[in-house]
Design a protein around this motif. Structure first.
Motif, PDB file in Angstrom:
ATOM      1  N   GLU A 265      46.902  38.206 -13.840  1.00  0.00           N
ATOM      2  CA  GLU A 265      47.372  37.637 -12.591  1.00  0.00           C
ATOM      3  C   GLU A 265      48.344  38.581 -11.901  1.00  0.00           C
ATOM      4  N   PHE A 266      48.457  38.395 -10.594  1.00  0.00           N
ATOM      5  CA  PHE A 266      49.328  39.256  -9.800  1.00  0.00           C
ATOM      6  C   PHE A 266      50.037  38.454  -8.727  1.00  0.00           C
TER       7      PHE A 266
ATOM      8  N   VAL B  76      41.408  47.943 -12.409  1.00  0.00           N
ATOM      9  CA  VAL B  76      42.071  46.676 -12.069  1.00  0.00           C
ATOM     10  C   VAL B  76      41.724  46.343 -10.628  1.00  0.00           C
ATOM     11  N   GLU B  77      41.100  45.199 -10.423  1.00  0.00           N
ATOM     12  CA  GLU B  77      40.862  44.716  -9.064  1.00  0.00           C
ATOM     13  C   GLU B  77      41.905  43.652  -8.753  1.00  0.00           C
ATOM     14  N   ILE B  78      42.647  43.866  -7.678  1.00  0.00           N
ATOM     15  CA  ILE B  78      43.731  42.964  -7.302  1.00  0.00           C
ATOM     16  C   ILE B  78      43.208  41.842  -6.406  1.00  0.00           C
TER      17      ILE B  78
ATOM     18  N   PHE C 294      45.220  35.341  -8.439  1.00  0.00           N
ATOM     19  CA  PHE C 294      46.435  34.649  -8.010  1.00  0.00           C
ATOM     20  C   PHE C 294      47.229  34.191  -9.234  1.00  0.00           C
ATOM     21  N   ALA C 295      48.542  34.336  -9.167  1.00  0.00           N
ATOM     22  CA  ALA C 295      49.403  33.932 -10.269  1.00  0.00           C
ATOM     23  C   ALA C 295      49.348  32.423 -10.466  1.00  0.00           C
TER      24      ALA C 295
ATOM     25  N   ARG D  27      41.206  30.628  -8.694  1.00  0.00           N
ATOM     26  CA  ARG D  27      41.400  30.888 -10.128  1.00  0.00           C
ATOM     27  C   ARG D  27      40.347  30.168 -10.958  1.00  0.00           C
ATOM     28  N   ALA D  28      40.119  28.904 -10.624  1.00  0.00           N
ATOM     29  CA  ALA D  28      39.170  28.100 -11.407  1.00  0.00           C
ATOM     30  C   ALA D  28      37.743  28.625 -11.251  1.00  0.00           C
TER      31      ALA D  28
END
Length: 282
Positions: A136-137, A75-77, A103-104, A116-117
């Protein structure tokens, strides 16, 4: 419960006077898959401008230190523009799995929406990103970054300071709790972030973009993690950490514009700590 200052003071003293025992050393384990990782470093997924940052970010040595293997679930945050994803996606493409916890959707800041896009477009159109699962985080939300107890590695690069500046200690605690839930017993958490000297006031973490290594260790251990090793792979002794616009004064942001630009380019990217933790089996 100990206060933040008690956590900082206790761990800072321990770091100054007590050597790490047993497995807790600054030496990385011998890499078992360095050839595959070297191939990923030169993957066609990587953009030339990103590859120019290798001299500062030391990705092969860093991922070897975190013992990331091609069959792992990683998992890459907050992958942002995908700097590390360009290495991890091809490295894990055939035998592993990459979760990109971006990003959430509740984050409506302009740069978060764009990130995100852009990342989703990359996953949709780049064959080497075809095995990436976007999640998402958010540190203050109950984020599912991957199925519980499924990840071999959770990795976060230069993100903790953002959570601290936005949400203080609550943001840090929320992040570590989320990471702990996603990792398998025996799975590892790898952290790289901008290092604030222990001699600086704690208040400097609020806006400088730097964070104390001792504080990070204390909160990770309070969340249940065990420190495995620390490394100076990403250290930069030329970084005084005292800059007019915080860490963003340095490359690649160069927030001061033309003011002392050559000076900051000469310094290079920030001084960073590199930490490896394990989620214990019991």
């Amino acid at each position: 419960m100990p206060t933040k200052r008690q956590l900082l003071t206790g761990v800072a003293v321990a770091l100054l006077f007590t050597p790490l025992l047993g497995a807790c050393s600054n030496e990385a384990a011998a890499p078992a898959h360095s050839t595959a990782l070297a191939e990923a470093m030169n993957s066609p997924a990587r953009t030339p401008s990103n590859m120019q940052r290798d001299q500062y970010r030391n990705p092969q040595a860093t991922l070897e230190f975190f013992e990331v293997e091609p069959h792992h679930t990683v998992v890459e945050i907050w992958p942002g523009g995908g700097w590390y994803s360009e290495i991890l996606a091809p490295y894990l493409h055939q035998h592993g799995q990459l979760y990109a916890a971006g990003f959430a959707t509740s984050d409506e800041r302009g740069f978060a929406i764009r990130a995100r896009a852009n990342y989703a477009e990359r996953v949709a159109n780049d064959a080497l990103f075809g095995n990436v699962i976007i999640t998402e985080f958010s540190p203050l939300e109950n984020s599912t970054i991957a199925p519980p107890a499924s990840a071999d590695r959770v990795l976060t690069f230069r993100n903790l300071h953002n959570w601290y500046m936005a949400s203080g200690e609550a943001g840090m605690k929320g992040a570590f709790a989320t990471f702990y839930q996603a990792l398998k017993p025996g799975g590892m958490l790898g952290i790289v972030d901008h290092r604030l000297p222990e001699t600086r006031p704690d208040s400097d973490m609020e806006s400088s973009g730097y964070i104390k290594e001792s504080y990070t260790i204390a909160l990770a251990e309070a969340a249940g993690f065990e420190l495995v090793a620390r490394s100076e792979i990403n250290a930069n002794p030329n970084d005084t950490t005292e800059h007019p616009r915080g860490v963003w004064t340095l490359p690649p942001t160069l927030a001061a514009g033309d003011q002392d630009r050559d000076k900051y380019i000469e310094i290079g990217e920030s001084d960073r700590f590199t930490l490896k933790f394990v989620k214990p089996h019991n």
